[in-house]
Design an enzyme around this catalytic site. Sequence first.
Site, PDB file in Angstrom:
ATOM      1  N   HIS A 137       0.856  -1.182   0.000  1.00  0.00           N
ATOM      2  CA  HIS A 137       0.000   0.000   0.000  1.00  0.00           C
ATOM      3  C   HIS A 137       0.895   1.235   0.000  1.00  0.00           C
ATOM      4  CE1 HIS A 137      -3.738  -2.128   0.572  1.00  0.00           C
ATOM      5  NE2 HIS A 137      -3.296  -2.726   1.676  1.00  0.00           N
ATOM      6  N   CYS A 169      -1.078   2.382  -5.531  1.00  0.00           N
ATOM      7  CA  CYS A 169      -1.782   3.524  -6.106  1.00  0.00           C
ATOM      8  C   CYS A 169      -0.939   4.781  -5.956  1.00  0.00           C
ATOM      9  CB  CYS A 169      -3.123   3.728  -5.419  1.00  0.00           C
ATOM     10  SG  CYS A 169      -4.253   2.345  -5.620  1.00  0.00           S
TER      11      CYS A 169
END
Length: 467
Positions: free
Chosen positions: A289, A332
């Site tokens: 992440h 991301c």
Amino acid sequence: MDLTTLASIDDDLDSSEVAALCFLCRDVLSKKGLKKVKDGKDLFKQLDEKDLLSNSCFLYQLLRIIKREDLLSRLQGDVTQTDSIPIVTDYREMLYNLYEDVIEKNLKKMKYLLGDKGVGRGQIELCTTALDVFSLMEDSGLLSRQRLDQLQEILKECDSQLVNTVQKYINGDPGAAQSLVSDSDFIVAASSVLHPVTTATCQDFYTLRNNPRGTCLVINNEHFTGGDLRNRRGTLVDEESLQQVFGKLGFQVVVHSDLTADAIRRVLEDLGKMSFYKADVLVVCVLSHGENECVFGTDGKKVSLRDLRMPFTSARAPTLAGKPKLFFIQACQGSTYQKGVLPCPPRPQDEEARRTSMSLEEDAGPLPAELVAEEADFLMGMATVEECISFRHISKGSIYIQELCKQLLVSAKRKDDLLTTLTRVNREVSKGDYLRHKQMPQPKYTLTKKLVLTEMETEREMEMLKN
């Protein structure tokens, strides 16, 4: 292209011209297939099976190089270069030009000198032309687009003019091999525009000579204990894919799982202190992440992209200076969903598409968009553009990493450079629809040369790279 035209061309080709065409096709047809060619029709059949005769461009190049312009008028239809039609490389055309200038006396000397390079005499005696010699040298690992030293060494003993031809090619002299240009309107651009990779000189490529080629470090964070970060289901599939692909490409793959932020920094610092004298490339893959300009450790703490790169700069790791350092980041770059522009209203979602969408998750957290300019020879392969989400399938792995692995293997066979590979990754990933949204990968780099990664298939090939 119709069979009648191909048959008429075959009728006017002699056996030496067919052999020359086969040599020019060594980059696009298999050696096994080329050995079966007895005449032009056999060759054209194989080219057609590879969809290389869908228009006349490739055959036009072949006939022009062997100086059979008299046959060009028979080519009807489209002769425009497209991305799907490769060009005959300047490297192979240069070798053909050498072949035309090799006299019988020099051929005998070339064969004699080749025996001192460890090639069996029985194989050498089967060579009846210089093209046969070049093919044998390629098969033995003594000659390639990026390795011309052995050829020059042999030619020096034969004819200085032949050496000059090779040197002009290395120096990028367009006279060493004719550019793909015609006075007619058949070819729309020069070869350097049509396909930059194939027209680049040896000096444009990073050198690959070691076995293994280098280390591929994979940091795979699946289970998170800090913050509100979810576990990353499906990431083990990415880990396995990266191990398989970079193993085939000649790397020693090292995997670290579930690292905290401090552990990530420590692993990278330790790796940066190692000697890379016998390495050609460094690869670091981070699956985690992230947030703005960082990735997360399993404890929810941040590691900046700059912290990832810094142990490997030229100042910190001098034995990596001038060598490519590749980072592939599955995460991301923001929390925004990227929208697609549709030419017509979307179709109702069917049941299979609904099930697929339910299996997609987000690796939320952006990564920085800017590399420090003085950090030469870095590449950051980002899963998505700034501010946007990237997606991971909970059982099939992430969209970006899976497409990257697929295209790396495709490029290994086609001998495409890395940026060409990443452009295809961009195209294929951007085509998909993920939870009714889009994903657009983004490579950012300070590479100074082209990098071509091919598979190291046999121990013999590995030994050839060492020598």
